[in-house]
Design an enzyme around this catalytic site. Structure first.
Site, PDB file in Angstrom:
ATOM      1  N   GLY A  33       0.834  -1.191   0.000  1.00 12.07           N
ATOM      2  CA  GLY A  33       0.000   0.000   0.000  1.00 12.07           C
ATOM      3  C   GLY A  33       0.867   1.239   0.000  1.00 12.07           C
ATOM      4  O   GLY A  33       2.047   1.189   0.378  1.00 12.07           O
ATOM      5  N   GLY A  88       0.415  -4.992   0.848  1.00  7.15           N
ATOM      6  CA  GLY A  88      -0.870  -4.877   0.192  1.00  7.15           C
ATOM      7  C   GLY A  88      -0.998  -5.739  -1.052  1.00  7.15           C
ATOM      8  O   GLY A  88      -2.097  -6.161  -1.425  1.00  7.15           O
ATOM      9  N   GLU A 120       6.260  -5.531   7.417  1.00  3.93           N
ATOM     10  CA  GLU A 120       5.689  -4.423   8.200  1.00  3.93           C
ATOM     11  C   GLU A 120       6.357  -4.193   9.552  1.00  3.93           C
ATOM     12  O   GLU A 120       6.382  -3.060  10.042  1.00  3.93           O
ATOM     13  CB  GLU A 120       4.186  -4.656   8.395  1.00  3.93           C
ATOM     14  N   ASP A 133      -0.784  -6.812   7.909  1.00  2.00           N
ATOM     15  CA  ASP A 133      -2.240  -6.657   7.869  1.00  2.00           C
ATOM     16  C   ASP A 133      -2.799  -7.293   6.591  1.00  2.00           C
ATOM     17  O   ASP A 133      -2.345  -8.351   6.196  1.00  2.00           O
ATOM     18  CB  ASP A 133      -2.630  -5.174   8.000  1.00  2.00           C
TER      19      ASP A 133
END
Length: 320
Positions: A72, A121, A144, A152
């Site tokens: 992302g 992402g 991350e 996530d």
């Protein structure tokens, strides 16, 4: 024929052939990092195609040889948050997770065709699809914890469900896997050499059925088996050590187990333990603790519950 998505958005292209539909990520200079307009375009296409009798199958791919999607656009999200637009920053995560959940619950077969960097992402875009095709250039990682965040995009669901403690190891260390490793780890469902991708895509787009078994059989026509019976999995020799060291519920216990494993008789295992300790030392300590707890809880949650948990964690993490 390729066309741009609505509202002048040019970072997600679409293509159609008979009853096959494809989305092509088209932001190569940013390694296809996801923006809000891209997420909205993908979600819009998914809704339209899932409800259309003219669509039997969906392909998601990249037009960049370097990356399927490197994650992302965290720079933009962080900028939104720091500028005082907290609702705008959280809206990105909310929309992204809704898109990931839609992919996970899609009633039609979806094939994610992966090449190059598939991280963060980009993993969320692909790993929830029933068919995930990797090639020799595909690189997976959930990095991350190194930037003070947590894995996530549904990682709470899929990482704990990998073999043994592999998912916990990947989530904490951000370790990269490449090529066939994705297949052996259970991240990819098929391995197809990159030179066969155009033929695979043509076959799928003209398949004319939404039968999952037929889609699987079509992909199987293009898979490549190892040249010999030897499985060249980069984690094969340390799989037992991964399960032994990452079985614990505290980061401190995992580190202690790794320190003990440094004394192993097998030099490969010793080197792996030393490397893993170095990796963990470079990560955010609070992110490591959060990620371990997140993955342990995620093992007991369904896919919808994991996204709800991650949305709450994302907001708390941004606040901190």
């Amino acid at each position: 024929m390729l066309s741009t998505t609505p509202e002048g958005e040019k970072h997600v292209l679409t293509a159609s052939n008979q009853t096959g539909r494809a989305m092509v990520l088209n932001r190569p200079k940013a390694l296809n990092s996801l923006t809000m307009p891209m997420v909205e375009s993908i979600q819009r296409n998914l809704r339209d195609w899932e409800g259309s009798d003219l669509c039997d199958l969906i392909i998601l791919k990249s037009n960049s040889p370097k990356a399927f999607c490197a994650g992302g656009d965290v720079v933009q999200v962080s900028r939104e948050w720091k500028s005082g637009n907290q609702p705008g920053a959280m809206k990105f995560f909310q929309n992204e997770y809704q898109m990931n959940h839609h992919i996970a619950t899609l009633k039609k077969p979806m094939v994610a065709i992966l090449n190059g960097y598939t991280m963060g992402g980009g993993v969320g875009l692909s790993v929830h699809a029933p068919f995930r095709v990797a090639n020799e250039t595909t690189v997976f990682a959930m990095p991350e914890t190194k930037i003070g965040f947590f894995p996530d995009v549904g990682a709470s669901f899929f990482l704990p469900r990998l073999d043994g403690q592999t998912g916990v190891y990947l989530g904490l260390t951000g370790q990269m896997l490449k090529g066939r490793d994705l297949l052996y780890a259970g991240i990819a469902t098929h391995y197809v050499p990159s030179e066969r991708y155009p033929m695979l895509e043509q076959r799928l787009l003209g398949l004319g059925t939404s039968d999952f078994d037929a889609v699987n059989a079509a992909i199987e026509e293009f898979v490549a088996q190892p040249e010999d019976s030897h499985i060249d999995y980069s984690l094969a020799e340390v799989r037992d050590a991964i399960d032994t060291c990452f079985q614990y519920n505290t980061v401190e216990a995992i580190v202690q187990a790794l320190e003990e494993t440094v004394k192993a008789a097998n030099p490969t295992v010793t080197t792996w333990a030393q490397t893993t300790l170095k990796q963990l030392s470079q990560m955010s300590p609070s992110s490591l603790k959060l990620t371990l707890e997140q993955l342990r809880r995620g093992a007991q949650l369904n896919i919808q519950q994991t996204f709800a948990m991650e949305l709450g964690l994302a907001e708390k993490r941004l606040q901190s």
